[in-house]
Design an enzyme around this catalytic site. Structure first.
Site, short mmCIF file in Angstrom:
data_model
loop_
_atom_site.label_atom_id
_atom_site.label_comp_id
_atom_site.label_asym_id
_atom_site.label_seq_id
_atom_site.Cartn_x
_atom_site.Cartn_y
_atom_site.Cartn_z
N ASP A 136 93.29 31.43 -6.90
CA ASP A 136 91.84 31.47 -7.13
C ASP A 136 91.35 32.91 -7.10
O ASP A 136 91.98 33.79 -6.51
CB ASP A 136 91.10 30.70 -6.02
CG ASP A 136 91.22 29.19 -6.16
OD1 ASP A 136 91.67 28.70 -7.22
OD2 ASP A 136 90.84 28.48 -5.20
N ARG A 187 92.74 30.75 -15.78
CA ARG A 187 91.64 29.79 -15.65
C ARG A 187 90.35 30.59 -15.79
O ARG A 187 90.15 31.57 -15.07
CB ARG A 187 91.66 29.10 -14.29
CG ARG A 187 90.41 28.23 -14.05
CD ARG A 187 90.18 27.97 -12.57
NE ARG A 187 91.13 27.09 -11.96
CZ ARG A 187 91.41 27.10 -10.65
NH1 ARG A 187 90.81 27.95 -9.85
NH2 ARG A 187 92.31 26.27 -10.16
C1 LIG Z 1 88.30 23.94 -11.64
C2 LIG Z 1 87.40 25.04 -11.19
C3 LIG Z 1 87.94 26.09 -10.45
C4 LIG Z 1 87.11 27.15 -10.03
N1 LIG Z 1 87.68 28.23 -9.42
C5 LIG Z 1 86.91 29.32 -9.14
C6 LIG Z 1 87.47 30.53 -8.65
O1 LIG Z 1 88.68 30.66 -8.45
N2 LIG Z 1 86.62 31.57 -8.41
C7 LIG Z 1 85.27 31.49 -8.65
O2 LIG Z 1 84.56 32.47 -8.45
N3 LIG Z 1 84.72 30.34 -9.10
C8 LIG Z 1 85.50 29.26 -9.36
N4 LIG Z 1 84.91 28.13 -9.85
C9 LIG Z 1 83.42 27.98 -9.82
C10 LIG Z 1 82.75 28.58 -11.03
O3 LIG Z 1 82.84 29.99 -10.99
C11 LIG Z 1 81.26 28.18 -11.08
O4 LIG Z 1 80.62 28.66 -9.94
C12 LIG Z 1 81.01 26.68 -11.16
O5 LIG Z 1 81.96 26.05 -11.96
C13 LIG Z 1 79.62 26.39 -11.75
O6 LIG Z 1 79.51 26.94 -13.03
P1 LIG Z 1 79.60 26.10 -14.40
O7 LIG Z 1 80.60 26.78 -15.27
O8 LIG Z 1 79.87 24.69 -14.13
O9 LIG Z 1 78.23 26.34 -15.14
P2 LIG Z 1 76.72 26.22 -14.68
O10 LIG Z 1 75.94 26.80 -15.79
O11 LIG Z 1 76.55 26.79 -13.32
O12 LIG Z 1 76.49 24.67 -14.58
C14 LIG Z 1 76.50 23.81 -15.70
C15 LIG Z 1 76.13 22.41 -15.26
O13 LIG Z 1 77.16 21.90 -14.41
C16 LIG Z 1 76.61 21.12 -13.36
N5 LIG Z 1 76.93 21.77 -12.09
C17 LIG Z 1 77.43 23.02 -11.91
N6 LIG Z 1 77.63 23.28 -10.60
C18 LIG Z 1 77.23 22.16 -9.93
C19 LIG Z 1 77.21 21.79 -8.57
N7 LIG Z 1 77.61 22.62 -7.62
N8 LIG Z 1 76.73 20.57 -8.24
C20 LIG Z 1 76.34 19.70 -9.18
N9 LIG Z 1 76.34 20.00 -10.52
C21 LIG Z 1 76.79 21.20 -10.88
C22 LIG Z 1 75.14 21.05 -13.61
O14 LIG Z 1 74.90 19.90 -14.39
C23 LIG Z 1 74.88 22.32 -14.39
O15 LIG Z 1 73.73 22.24 -15.18
C24 LIG Z 1 85.72 27.09 -10.31
C25 LIG Z 1 85.20 26.04 -11.05
C26 LIG Z 1 86.01 25.03 -11.50
C27 LIG Z 1 85.40 23.95 -12.33
#
Ligand SMILES: Cc1cc2nc3c(=O)[nH]c(=O)nc-3n(C[C@H](O)[C@H](O)[C@H](O)COP(=O)(O)OP(=O)(O)OC[C@H]3O[C@@H](n4cnc5c(N)ncnc54)[C@H](O)[C@@H]3O)c2cc1C
Length: 312
Positions: A136, A187
């Site tokens: 991560d 990723r």
């Molecule tokens: C498999 C996976 C691994 C990850 N690994 C890392 C990592 O190693 N390092 C790192 O910095 N980040 C990691 N993340 C988190 C990532 O950086 C984002 O903070 C997170 O995915 C929210 O961003 P989004 O791309 O979904 O878009 P956004 O624009 O934030 O969200 C899009 C939509 O998704 C839904 N959504 C998003 N977050 C939430 C929530 N918490 N609760 C409910 N609904 C939500 C909502 O409907 C929102 O409108 C990971 C995410 C995933 C999916």
């Protein structure tokens, strides 16, 4: 994703000991407790059970034994031993063999060489058993050192490993070229940490635009990239780019977090795409949990309702 001010507020809240105490007391107490929406449980056995349910829906999984920011070599050793035991339990359970981990959990804050050794101890157990291990990405102070550790173990011949890049950081498009040149899997995420203007885009539109550029590059020239997002616009874009370039659905995967947008996970699977669910578990769930709250204000009222319902 929240704007920068909201992320700051949550960053501060995450340090609140009262909130931590209340959450720790009530968050995982019962099967229906509020933190269980995002965290599979505190034990490996609970995580394996959640993983089986995810697999039964036709989805892939990666298990994250939560932990970060250990402050001594003794703690890092203990975390490494726990991780190895988890790897053994996962292997024995028969579920898919795929884990995600954080280098600060293995002592990166204390000593880089020890963190590399600890990572190798996990890889030496996991790789022969057919695991894929994703490192991560943490906050920007760790970006360079995380990539360096990744490159070190890659050069030592470990190949069942991948890393994460965050579109929020200015440097990530260059890092994409750097990791792609190795032939390693990336990723792609937007980034979960509150970052300063000096290193990261502050506006959601800029983070999204960078994400869109990186999705396109990764699909065309990456190595089995993971498009990790719940954002329907980014997912639609990935689908369009893949279709335009005749990239098969076996050449990349979507990834989402446990408990978030299960509807979208199911819809993508039904359309023939690969979807992997990131399943966190363990006692050290509070920082992960706070990052999930920080992404969506609606989650906070859900938690407050939970605290009042259980504690009240
Ligand atoms: C498999 C996976 C691994 C990850 N690994 C890392 C990592 O190693 N390092 C790192 O910095 N980040 C990691 N993340 C988190 C990532 O950086 C984002 O903070 C997170 O995915 C929210 O961003 P989004 O791309 O979904 O878009 P956004 O624009 O934030 O969200 C899009 C939509 O998704 C839904 N959504 C998003 N977050 C939430 C929530 N918490 N609760 C409910 N609904 C939500 C909502 O409907 C929102 O409108 C990971 C995410 C995933 C999916």
């Amino acid at each position: 994703m929240l704007d920068s001010a909201s992320k700051t507020a949550f960053h501060l809240l995450a340090q609140s000991t009262t909130l931590k105490k209340l959450s720790s007391r009530y968050g995982m107490r019962h099967p229906g407790s509020f933190a269980r929406r995002f965290i599979a449980g505190e034990t490996v056995a609970e995580a394996i059970e959640a993983a089986r349910a995810v697999q039964a829906r036709g989805l892939g999984l990666t298990l994250d034994y939560l932990g970060e920011s250990v402050r001594s070599l003794a703690e890092a050793d203990a975390a490494t031993r726990e991780y190895v035991a988890a790897v053994e339990a996962i292997a024995a359970s028969g579920i898919e063999r795929n884990i995600s981990l954080k280098l600060t959990q293995l002592g990166l804050d204390v000593d880089k060489a020890s963190a590399v050794d600890n990572l190798r101890k996990i890889l030496e157990r996991a790789e022969p058993a057919g695991f894929f291990v994703r490192i991560d990405m943490e906050s920007s102070q760790y970006t360079e050192i995380t990539l360096e550790v990744f490159e070190t173990v890659w050069q030592q011949g470990h190949r069942a490993i991948g890393v994460v890049l965050q579109s929020a950081l200015y440097r990530s498009e260059k890092d994409l070229q750097r990791i792609n040149a190795l032939g390693a899997r990336i990723r792609l995420v937007k980034g979960a940490y509150k970052e300063p203007k000096a290193v990261a885009h502050q506006k959601k539109a800029d983070v999204d635009a960078a994400y869109a550029r990186m999705v396109s590059t990764l699909l065309v020239s990456g190595h089995y990239p993971a498009i990790a997002t719940h954002d329907p616009a980014m997912i639609d874009l990935a689908r369009r780019v893949a279709a335009d370039h005749k990239i098969g659905t076996d050449k990349f995967e979507f990834q989402m977090l446990y408990g978030i947008r299960r509807d979208l996970q199911a819809a993508l699977h039904a359309d023939g795409y690969r979807v992997r669910v990131y399943i966190p578990f363990g006692r050290e769930w509070f920082p992960y949990f706070m990052r999930r709250l920080g992404e969506r204000p609606a989650n906070v009222s859900f938690v407050l309702r939970g605290i009042f319902a259980e504690g009240g």
